[in-house]
Design a protein around this motif. Sequence first.
Motif, PDB file in Angstrom:
ATOM      1  N   THR A 159       0.855  -1.176   0.000  1.00 55.21           N
ATOM      2  CA  THR A 159       0.000   0.000   0.000  1.00 55.21           C
ATOM      3  C   THR A 159       0.894   1.229   0.000  1.00 55.21           C
ATOM      4  N   ASP A 160       0.434   2.306  -0.660  1.00 53.05           N
ATOM      5  CA  ASP A 160       1.252   3.517  -0.588  1.00 53.05           C
ATOM      6  C   ASP A 160       0.840   4.344   0.618  1.00 53.05           C
ATOM      7  N   ILE A 161       1.756   5.204   1.061  1.00 54.61           N
ATOM      8  CA  ILE A 161       1.540   5.975   2.289  1.00 54.61           C
ATOM      9  C   ILE A 161       1.392   7.459   1.963  1.00 54.61           C
ATOM     10  N   VAL A 162       1.070   7.763   0.695  1.00 57.02           N
ATOM     11  CA  VAL A 162       1.026   9.155   0.248  1.00 57.02           C
ATOM     12  C   VAL A 162       0.075   9.989   1.109  1.00 57.02           C
ATOM     13  N   PHE A 163      -1.140   9.467   1.376  1.00 56.74           N
ATOM     14  CA  PHE A 163      -2.143  10.229   2.141  1.00 56.74           C
ATOM     15  C   PHE A 163      -1.621  10.545   3.550  1.00 56.74           C
ATOM     16  N   SER A 164      -1.185   9.513   4.261  1.00 55.12           N
ATOM     17  CA  SER A 164      -0.747   9.728   5.643  1.00 55.12           C
ATOM     18  C   SER A 164       0.527  10.575   5.698  1.00 55.12           C
ATOM     19  N   PHE A 165       1.466  10.324   4.758  1.00 50.60           N
ATOM     20  CA  PHE A 165       2.724  11.068   4.791  1.00 50.60           C
ATOM     21  C   PHE A 165       2.477  12.549   4.488  1.00 50.60           C
ATOM     22  N   THR A 166       1.497  12.829   3.640  1.00 46.84           N
ATOM     23  CA  THR A 166       1.189  14.219   3.303  1.00 46.84           C
ATOM     24  C   THR A 166       0.781  14.988   4.556  1.00 46.84           C
ATOM     25  N   GLY A 167      -0.132  14.400   5.335  1.00 47.06           N
ATOM     26  CA  GLY A 167      -0.555  15.054   6.568  1.00 47.06           C
ATOM     27  C   GLY A 167       0.580  15.142   7.574  1.00 47.06           C
ATOM     28  N   PHE A 168       1.332  14.062   7.672  1.00 46.86           N
ATOM     29  CA  PHE A 168       2.456  13.999   8.614  1.00 46.86           C
ATOM     30  C   PHE A 168       3.479  15.080   8.281  1.00 46.86           C
ATOM     31  N   ALA A 169       3.785  15.247   6.983  1.00 47.23           N
ATOM     32  CA  ALA A 169       4.821  16.195   6.566  1.00 47.23           C
ATOM     33  C   ALA A 169       4.404  17.639   6.840  1.00 47.23           C
ATOM     34  N   TYR A 170       3.092  17.907   6.896  1.00 46.58           N
ATOM     35  CA  TYR A 170       2.659  19.267   7.216  1.00 46.58           C
ATOM     36  C   TYR A 170       3.055  19.666   8.635  1.00 46.58           C
ATOM     37  N   ARG A 171       3.296  18.667   9.472  1.00 48.55           N
ATOM     38  CA  ARG A 171       3.723  18.984  10.841  1.00 48.55           C
ATOM     39  C   ARG A 171       5.174  19.443  10.873  1.00 48.55           C
ATOM     40  N   ALA A 172       5.850  19.309   9.746  1.00 48.57           N
ATOM     41  CA  ALA A 172       7.245  19.757   9.653  1.00 48.57           C
ATOM     42  C   ALA A 172       7.268  21.185   9.118  1.00 48.57           C
ATOM     43  N   GLY A 173       6.663  22.107   9.827  1.00 50.19           N
ATOM     44  CA  GLY A 173       6.779  23.500   9.439  1.00 50.19           C
ATOM     45  C   GLY A 173       5.458  24.227   9.312  1.00 50.19           C
ATOM     46  N   LEU A 231       9.056  14.075  -3.629  1.00 49.84           N
ATOM     47  CA  LEU A 231       9.003  12.827  -4.409  1.00 49.84           C
ATOM     48  C   LEU A 231       8.126  11.796  -3.716  1.00 49.84           C
ATOM     49  N   ILE A 232       8.284  11.656  -2.389  1.00 51.34           N
ATOM     50  CA  ILE A 232       7.510  10.654  -1.634  1.00 51.34           C
ATOM     51  C   ILE A 232       6.016  10.968  -1.701  1.00 51.34           C
ATOM     52  N   ARG A 233       5.688  12.273  -1.655  1.00 48.75           N
ATOM     53  CA  ARG A 233       4.274  12.649  -1.712  1.00 48.75           C
ATOM     54  C   ARG A 233       3.682  12.376  -3.088  1.00 48.75           C
ATOM     55  N   ARG A 234       4.519  12.414  -4.143  1.00 44.63           N
ATOM     56  CA  ARG A 234       3.977  12.312  -5.492  1.00 44.63           C
ATOM     57  C   ARG A 234       4.138  10.923  -6.115  1.00 44.63           C
ATOM     58  N   TYR A 235       5.114  10.139  -5.611  1.00 43.50           N
ATOM     59  CA  TYR A 235       5.446   8.851  -6.216  1.00 43.50           C
ATOM     60  C   TYR A 235       4.970   7.762  -5.268  1.00 43.50           C
ATOM     61  N   PRO A 236       3.878   7.079  -5.596  1.00 37.67           N
ATOM     62  CA  PRO A 236       3.308   6.119  -4.642  1.00 37.67           C
ATOM     63  C   PRO A 236       4.123   4.830  -4.537  1.00 37.67           C
ATOM     64  N   ILE A 237       5.061   4.817  -3.603  1.00 40.69           N
ATOM     65  CA  ILE A 237       5.853   3.617  -3.337  1.00 40.69           C
ATOM     66  C   ILE A 237       4.993   2.667  -2.502  1.00 40.69           C
ATOM     67  N   LYS A 238       4.796   1.452  -2.984  1.00 38.72           N
ATOM     68  CA  LYS A 238       3.932   0.500  -2.275  1.00 38.72           C
ATOM     69  C   LYS A 238       4.770  -0.398  -1.375  1.00 38.72           C
ATOM     70  N   SER A 239       4.304  -0.546  -0.153  1.00 36.74           N
ATOM     71  CA  SER A 239       5.085  -1.264   0.848  1.00 36.74           C
ATOM     72  C   SER A 239       4.144  -1.890   1.862  1.00 36.74           C
ATOM     73  N   THR A 240       4.592  -2.961   2.503  1.00 38.63           N
ATOM     74  CA  THR A 240       3.787  -3.548   3.579  1.00 38.63           C
ATOM     75  C   THR A 240       4.237  -3.073   4.961  1.00 38.63           C
ATOM     76  N   ASN A 241       5.420  -2.482   5.052  1.00 42.35           N
ATOM     77  CA  ASN A 241       5.893  -1.944   6.328  1.00 42.35           C
ATOM     78  C   ASN A 241       6.661  -0.652   6.077  1.00 42.35           C
ATOM     79  N   VAL A 242       6.203   0.424   6.698  1.00 45.88           N
ATOM     80  CA  VAL A 242       6.826   1.734   6.530  1.00 45.88           C
ATOM     81  C   VAL A 242       7.042   2.340   7.916  1.00 45.88           C
ATOM     82  N   ILE A 243       8.183   2.992   8.096  1.00 46.66           N
ATOM     83  CA  ILE A 243       8.437   3.757   9.324  1.00 46.66           C
ATOM     84  C   ILE A 243       8.952   5.138   8.909  1.00 46.66           C
TER      85      ILE A 243
END
Lengths: 253, 253
Positions: free
Chosen positions: B13-27, B63-75
């Motif tokens: 699964t890609d993490i684009v949705f969650s990472f987008t929200g998470f990255a907004y906390r960086a600034g 790149l991470i927000r735009r390129y949907p890397i699919k993974s079963t485990n992400v940290i």
Amino acid sequence: MCQLLGMNCNTPTDIVFSFTGFAYRAGRTGEHIDGWGIAFFEGRAVRHFVDHQAALVSPIADLIRRYPIKSTNVIAHIRKATVGSVILENCHPFIREMWGRYWVFAHNGDLKAYEPVLDGPYQPVGSTDSERAFCWILQSLRARFAERPSRDVLAEALRGLCADIATHGTFNMMLSDGTELYAHCSTRLHYLVRQHPFATASLSDDEVTVNFAEVTTPDDRVAVIVTEPLTANETWLPFAPGELKVFVDGAPV
Amino acid sequence: MCQLLGMNCNTPTDIVFSFTGFAYRAGRTGEHIDGWGIAFFEGRAVRHFVDHQAALVSPIADLIRRYPIKSTNVIAHIRKATVGSVILENCHPFIREMWGRYWVFAHNGDLKAYEPVLDGPYQPVGSTDSERAFCWILQSLRARFAERPSRDVLAEALRGLCADIATHGTFNMMLSDGTELYAHCSTRLHYLVRQHPFATASLSDDEVTVNFAEVTTPDDRVAVIVTEPLTANETWLPFAPGELKVFVDGAPV
């Protein structure tokens, strides 16, 4: 077979020009389409990018071509699979930590019936002969040195280890912990040193030209090490078979 | 302090949705601007991206927000530096190889006067308390197990090690070798499981909405673990202090 690209500089430099030509060999001017990877040292840290897609079409390779990451030591690899399938864990360069430093390694060549005894802390994650050789090198160095030895002592140890591995086949390799870059040639490896006065260079694999005089200072010095020369209008020096060179601050020592 | 984000799924699964929200906390919605990092498992392999720039402005985060890397485990991790300077080698997640698998680790919290004896094969490269804790965990596991134990045995060992480290301070952490995801909470950690019937989720940190029913199959299951809930219209479950959970195939076991 694969191709290797390394860069060692005295000041952080981007590798966009060389990587652009190198990546064209992954599908356009070469057949190295079974993955690629690149590692950039920034101080003691490493940025590591690998992809099992060809470097010519990979979105991550596109980022590398467009985003000038500056580094003093870079090792890159494009793969034509011979041993080990086309999966991400088989993409070079490989990284391990030893003596509190990250070590980056990439290999070109085939090792026949190469099954070293790996009973130390470094175990391969993928299935390549290359990663086995890397683990064996680190295991052997760690067994010999409790902490990082001097450059000369390390080079001498690596010469012996590379010669040993090369009895199993072709072993062109690059290794760095971000201070120096060690390159061993068993069959094919070339290098050049770019320094003042800088000139214009033209890629062999694409119609791209850079006037390095415009993007450098007179003190900059950059060594580029590669399987096959990247430019047509510069003099690339071949390594001798069996030779290990150490690159420091942009030049061999 | 920092924030952690983890994902464990039964299908890549890609993490684009969650990472987008998470990255907004960086600034933008948070002050975690001192670097960030993310690691994606693909089988046994890891794609690792770190940057000392804030995730909000980093070209690599873009790149991470735009390129949907699919993974079963992400940290993933965004950093507000407290111990260790803002340099690349101090960016989480950290990676080491053990038992022929890559292990990825990220930590949130401060450890006071934490100087474990590191006399095994894992030495920190940077200067954070977090990397010291990671090296000590691996050293301790390796001393106890010659090869990877079962999930339950590993979880039990990790519970003891985390409890020990948490006597030095706050130790919220995530750890994975690409099979399961281990998450330990000392103060704050939340999770949810998304599964059939999927609904629409709206980010708390941005005006982004996803109808997961449109991008999933009925068999998909995804666990998201994060310091602070990412969405306003879903029920996030808090971890208990001192709790270690193991996520397998998109759910805690």
